[in-house]
Design a protein around this motif. Structure first.
Motif, short mmCIF file in Angstrom:
data_model
loop_
_atom_site.label_atom_id
_atom_site.label_comp_id
_atom_site.label_asym_id
_atom_site.label_seq_id
_atom_site.Cartn_x
_atom_site.Cartn_y
_atom_site.Cartn_z
N ARG A 153 -16.37 16.52 -19.38
CA ARG A 153 -16.62 15.36 -18.52
C ARG A 153 -15.93 15.56 -17.18
O ARG A 153 -14.97 16.30 -17.06
CB ARG A 153 -16.11 14.08 -19.16
CG ARG A 153 -16.80 13.74 -20.45
CD ARG A 153 -16.29 12.45 -21.01
NE ARG A 153 -14.90 12.20 -20.64
CZ ARG A 153 -14.13 11.29 -21.17
NH1 ARG A 153 -14.59 10.52 -22.12
NH2 ARG A 153 -12.89 11.12 -20.78
N THR A 154 -16.42 14.84 -16.17
CA THR A 154 -15.76 14.86 -14.87
C THR A 154 -14.42 14.14 -14.97
O THR A 154 -14.34 13.03 -15.49
CB THR A 154 -16.64 14.21 -13.79
OG1 THR A 154 -17.82 15.00 -13.63
CG2 THR A 154 -15.92 14.11 -12.46
N GLU A 155 -13.40 14.80 -14.49
CA GLU A 155 -12.05 14.22 -14.48
C GLU A 155 -11.52 14.35 -13.07
O GLU A 155 -11.60 15.41 -12.45
CB GLU A 155 -11.15 14.97 -15.45
CG GLU A 155 -9.75 14.42 -15.50
CD GLU A 155 -8.85 15.18 -16.46
OE1 GLU A 155 -7.74 14.70 -16.68
OE2 GLU A 155 -9.25 16.25 -16.96
N ALA A 169 -20.57 18.17 -14.25
CA ALA A 169 -19.18 17.86 -14.61
C ALA A 169 -18.23 18.82 -13.90
O ALA A 169 -18.55 20.00 -13.68
CB ALA A 169 -18.99 17.95 -16.11
N ALA A 170 -17.06 18.31 -13.52
CA ALA A 170 -16.04 19.13 -12.86
C ALA A 170 -14.68 18.50 -13.06
O ALA A 170 -14.56 17.30 -13.30
CB ALA A 170 -16.34 19.25 -11.37
N GLU A 186 -12.88 22.49 -10.05
CA GLU A 186 -12.88 23.54 -11.06
C GLU A 186 -13.87 23.17 -12.16
O GLU A 186 -14.28 22.01 -12.26
CB GLU A 186 -11.48 23.70 -11.67
CG GLU A 186 -10.45 24.14 -10.67
CD GLU A 186 -9.10 24.44 -11.32
OE1 GLU A 186 -8.99 24.36 -12.56
OE2 GLU A 186 -8.17 24.74 -10.58
N PRO A 187 -14.24 24.12 -13.01
CA PRO A 187 -15.08 23.77 -14.16
C PRO A 187 -14.39 22.71 -15.01
O PRO A 187 -13.15 22.63 -15.03
CB PRO A 187 -15.20 25.09 -14.93
CG PRO A 187 -14.93 26.15 -13.92
CD PRO A 187 -13.93 25.55 -12.96
N ILE A 217 -17.44 11.17 -5.13
CA ILE A 217 -17.38 12.47 -5.82
C ILE A 217 -18.45 12.54 -6.90
O ILE A 217 -19.18 13.53 -7.01
CB ILE A 217 -15.98 12.71 -6.40
CG1 ILE A 217 -14.99 12.99 -5.26
CG2 ILE A 217 -15.98 13.85 -7.41
CD1 ILE A 217 -13.54 13.04 -5.69
N GLU A 218 -18.56 11.49 -7.71
CA GLU A 218 -19.56 11.50 -8.78
C GLU A 218 -20.98 11.57 -8.22
O GLU A 218 -21.82 12.29 -8.76
CB GLU A 218 -19.37 10.28 -9.69
CG GLU A 218 -18.10 10.40 -10.52
CD GLU A 218 -17.79 9.18 -11.36
OE1 GLU A 218 -18.46 8.13 -11.18
OE2 GLU A 218 -16.89 9.27 -12.20
#
Length: 88
Positions: A41-43, A73-74, A34-35, A65-66
């Motif tokens: 930041r990416t979580e 970012a997602a 998701e956004p 994933i990163e």
């Protein structure tokens, strides 16, 4: 319409970890993207029980994933997974 990208659900991925020599471990996982939240930041949140996706896979999962997001970012929710030992 908010102008935000739509969530992408049910993405499957595979992780192979070589422990040196022959053999290793194989894991698969399912994730929703998701956004990002307000911080931008990416979580990555893991909802998969450890018996289905042991914690030792999480650093490789996060790195993959990163790398795959390539700086975008997602919010990522790990929803399912499994693993087994790979025979040589």
């Amino acid at each position: 319409m908010t102008g935000l990208p739509a969530p992408v659900r049910g993405i499957s991925a595979r992780v192979v970890m070589n422990k040196g020599g022959c053999g290793g471990y194989y894991a698969h996982l399912v994730a929703d993207f998701e956004p990002p939240g307000p911080g931008g930041r990416t979580e990555i949140v893991n909802l998969v029980p450890e018996r289905r996706l042991p914690a030792e896979f999480l650093p490789a999962v996060r790195a993959g994933i990163e790398l795959g997001l390539d700086g975008v970012a997602a919010a990522v929710l790990l929803t399912d997974g499994g693993w087994h030992e790979v025979d040589s």
